[in-house]
Design a protein around this motif. Sequence first.
Motif, PDB file in Angstrom:
ATOM      1  N   ILE A  71       0.162   6.499   8.554  1.00 43.88           N
ATOM      2  CA  ILE A  71      -1.233   6.916   8.489  1.00 43.88           C
ATOM      3  C   ILE A  71      -1.427   7.490   7.096  1.00 43.88           C
ATOM      4  O   ILE A  71      -0.622   8.302   6.635  1.00 43.88           O
ATOM      5  CB  ILE A  71      -1.560   8.013   9.534  1.00 43.88           C
ATOM      6  CG1 ILE A  71      -1.342   7.519  10.939  1.00 43.88           C
ATOM      7  CG2 ILE A  71      -2.989   8.538   9.345  1.00 43.88           C
ATOM      8  CD1 ILE A  71      -2.287   6.457  11.413  1.00 43.88           C
ATOM      9  N   TYR A  72      -2.467   7.062   6.441  1.00 45.92           N
ATOM     10  CA  TYR A  72      -2.758   7.575   5.103  1.00 45.92           C
ATOM     11  C   TYR A  72      -4.109   8.272   5.110  1.00 45.92           C
ATOM     12  O   TYR A  72      -5.071   7.791   5.708  1.00 45.92           O
ATOM     13  CB  TYR A  72      -2.766   6.438   4.081  1.00 45.92           C
ATOM     14  CG  TYR A  72      -1.426   5.766   3.937  1.00 45.92           C
ATOM     15  CD1 TYR A  72      -0.367   6.393   3.303  1.00 45.92           C
ATOM     16  CD2 TYR A  72      -1.215   4.496   4.464  1.00 45.92           C
ATOM     17  CE1 TYR A  72       0.872   5.781   3.187  1.00 45.92           C
ATOM     18  CE2 TYR A  72       0.018   3.872   4.348  1.00 45.92           C
ATOM     19  CZ  TYR A  72       1.051   4.517   3.710  1.00 45.92           C
ATOM     20  OH  TYR A  72       2.269   3.896   3.599  1.00 45.92           O
ATOM     21  N   ASP A  73      -4.170   9.404   4.430  1.00 47.39           N
ATOM     22  CA  ASP A  73      -5.397  10.169   4.288  1.00 47.39           C
ATOM     23  C   ASP A  73      -6.194   9.559   3.138  1.00 47.39           C
ATOM     24  O   ASP A  73      -5.902   9.797   1.966  1.00 47.39           O
ATOM     25  CB  ASP A  73      -5.055  11.631   4.014  1.00 47.39           C
ATOM     26  CG  ASP A  73      -6.270  12.526   3.971  1.00 47.39           C
ATOM     27  OD1 ASP A  73      -7.374  12.040   3.639  1.00 47.39           O
ATOM     28  OD2 ASP A  73      -6.110  13.728   4.247  1.00 47.39           O
ATOM     29  N   LEU A 101       0.803  -1.225   0.000  1.00 52.37           N
ATOM     30  CA  LEU A 101       0.000   0.000   0.000  1.00 52.37           C
ATOM     31  C   LEU A 101       0.834   1.273   0.000  1.00 52.37           C
ATOM     32  O   LEU A 101       0.348   2.323  -0.414  1.00 52.37           O
ATOM     33  CB  LEU A 101      -0.961   0.003   1.182  1.00 52.37           C
ATOM     34  CG  LEU A 101      -2.146  -0.945   1.043  1.00 52.37           C
ATOM     35  CD1 LEU A 101      -3.020  -0.891   2.286  1.00 52.37           C
ATOM     36  CD2 LEU A 101      -2.967  -0.645  -0.198  1.00 52.37           C
ATOM     37  N   SER A 102       2.091   1.198   0.431  1.00 57.88           N
ATOM     38  CA  SER A 102       2.911   2.408   0.450  1.00 57.88           C
ATOM     39  C   SER A 102       3.104   2.975  -0.952  1.00 57.88           C
ATOM     40  O   SER A 102       3.212   4.187  -1.121  1.00 57.88           O
ATOM     41  CB  SER A 102       4.260   2.153   1.118  1.00 57.88           C
ATOM     42  OG  SER A 102       5.064   1.311   0.322  1.00 57.88           O
ATOM     43  N   GLU A 103       3.116   2.119  -1.944  1.00 56.83           N
ATOM     44  CA  GLU A 103       3.258   2.595  -3.323  1.00 56.83           C
ATOM     45  C   GLU A 103       2.019   3.363  -3.770  1.00 56.83           C
ATOM     46  O   GLU A 103       2.119   4.450  -4.321  1.00 56.83           O
ATOM     47  CB  GLU A 103       3.514   1.412  -4.264  1.00 56.83           C
ATOM     48  CG  GLU A 103       3.931   1.839  -5.641  1.00 56.83           C
ATOM     49  CD  GLU A 103       4.413   0.666  -6.464  1.00 56.83           C
ATOM     50  OE1 GLU A 103       3.922   0.532  -7.596  1.00 56.83           O
ATOM     51  OE2 GLU A 103       5.256  -0.103  -5.979  1.00 56.83           O
ATOM     52  N   ALA A 104       0.848   2.827  -3.520  1.00 55.30           N
ATOM     53  CA  ALA A 104      -0.393   3.465  -3.952  1.00 55.30           C
ATOM     54  C   ALA A 104      -0.770   4.670  -3.081  1.00 55.30           C
ATOM     55  O   ALA A 104      -1.328   5.644  -3.575  1.00 55.30           O
ATOM     56  CB  ALA A 104      -1.532   2.452  -3.937  1.00 55.30           C
ATOM     57  N   LEU A 105      -0.463   4.599  -1.792  1.00 52.70           N
ATOM     58  CA  LEU A 105      -0.904   5.638  -0.865  1.00 52.70           C
ATOM     59  C   LEU A 105       0.203   6.578  -0.405  1.00 52.70           C
ATOM     60  O   LEU A 105      -0.060   7.512   0.350  1.00 52.70           O
ATOM     61  CB  LEU A 105      -1.543   4.981   0.372  1.00 52.70           C
ATOM     62  CG  LEU A 105      -2.811   4.165   0.133  1.00 52.70           C
ATOM     63  CD1 LEU A 105      -3.221   3.439   1.412  1.00 52.70           C
ATOM     64  CD2 LEU A 105      -3.932   5.051  -0.373  1.00 52.70           C
ATOM     65  N   GLY A 106       1.419   6.344  -0.859  1.00 49.06           N
ATOM     66  CA  GLY A 106       2.576   7.109  -0.381  1.00 49.06           C
ATOM     67  C   GLY A 106       2.424   8.615  -0.461  1.00 49.06           C
ATOM     68  O   GLY A 106       2.880   9.337   0.425  1.00 49.06           O
ATOM     69  N   ASP A 107       1.770   9.118  -1.491  1.00 47.32           N
ATOM     70  CA  ASP A 107       1.582  10.563  -1.643  1.00 47.32           C
ATOM     71  C   ASP A 107       0.525  11.112  -0.695  1.00 47.32           C
ATOM     72  O   ASP A 107       0.284  12.320  -0.668  1.00 47.32           O
ATOM     73  CB  ASP A 107       1.177  10.905  -3.079  1.00 47.32           C
ATOM     74  CG  ASP A 107       2.300  10.647  -4.066  1.00 47.32           C
ATOM     75  OD1 ASP A 107       3.477  10.568  -3.637  1.00 47.32           O
ATOM     76  OD2 ASP A 107       2.007  10.507  -5.271  1.00 47.32           O
ATOM     77  N   HIS A 108      -0.121  10.248   0.060  1.00 44.75           N
ATOM     78  CA  HIS A 108      -1.231  10.660   0.922  1.00 44.75           C
ATOM     79  C   HIS A 108      -0.925  10.426   2.401  1.00 44.75           C
ATOM     80  O   HIS A 108      -1.847  10.297   3.207  1.00 44.75           O
ATOM     81  CB  HIS A 108      -2.505   9.924   0.507  1.00 44.75           C
ATOM     82  CG  HIS A 108      -2.804  10.076  -0.945  1.00 44.75           C
ATOM     83  ND1 HIS A 108      -3.344  11.225  -1.489  1.00 44.75           N
ATOM     84  CD2 HIS A 108      -2.569   9.246  -1.985  1.00 44.75           C
ATOM     85  CE1 HIS A 108      -3.453  11.077  -2.800  1.00 44.75           C
ATOM     86  NE2 HIS A 108      -2.985   9.886  -3.126  1.00 44.75           N
TER      87      HIS A 108
END
Length: 176
Positions: free
Chosen positions: A43-45, A10-17
């Motif tokens: 924590i991802y937004d 998930l860090s790849e898909a959500l990293g910018d958030h």
Amino acid sequence: MNKYCIKDFLSEALGDHQSTLKKTSYDKTNKEYLCEDESLSIIYDFDSYVETNFEQSCLPASPDSIYIGNKKLYFIEFKNQYPSDIDKAQMRRKFESGTIVLRDKLLNNFSPRDIEYIFCVVYKKPKSRYFDSFNIEANIPKFGLEGKNAELGGFYSKIIVEPVEFYKKEFVDLEC
């Protein structure tokens, strides 16, 4: 991309958030935070992710944030309201559409190993001078989320609907 480690996946898909619990608990209407914690990492937004990846005209209702722990993923909705004031239909929409985005889009190619998915609703505990109305609120069906989870194939192993004080006690490192 590691399709077996949820943090890496998930860090790849959500990293910018990336965000904090404090930022994702912000109530724009009342201009206040339900949680003050800025210490937890990863924590991802989720609202930000949805706004970036879906057309503005058809944004799905979505929970506020995702926290990835050790073999656990917490999907979190902050409600800076008392339980009796929460729009139950809106809560079910957020639960359903957020779950579909998470399960069918984000985790589509993920091969999990012993991952536990937990949905959390964090709200304000009512204050009463005469009796603890929380005991009454605790007996209210939890917005129909258990039934909605069953409709979605039982994706979540736990659904926790509790006031912010519960999370402070249960997760002692939180600074809410």
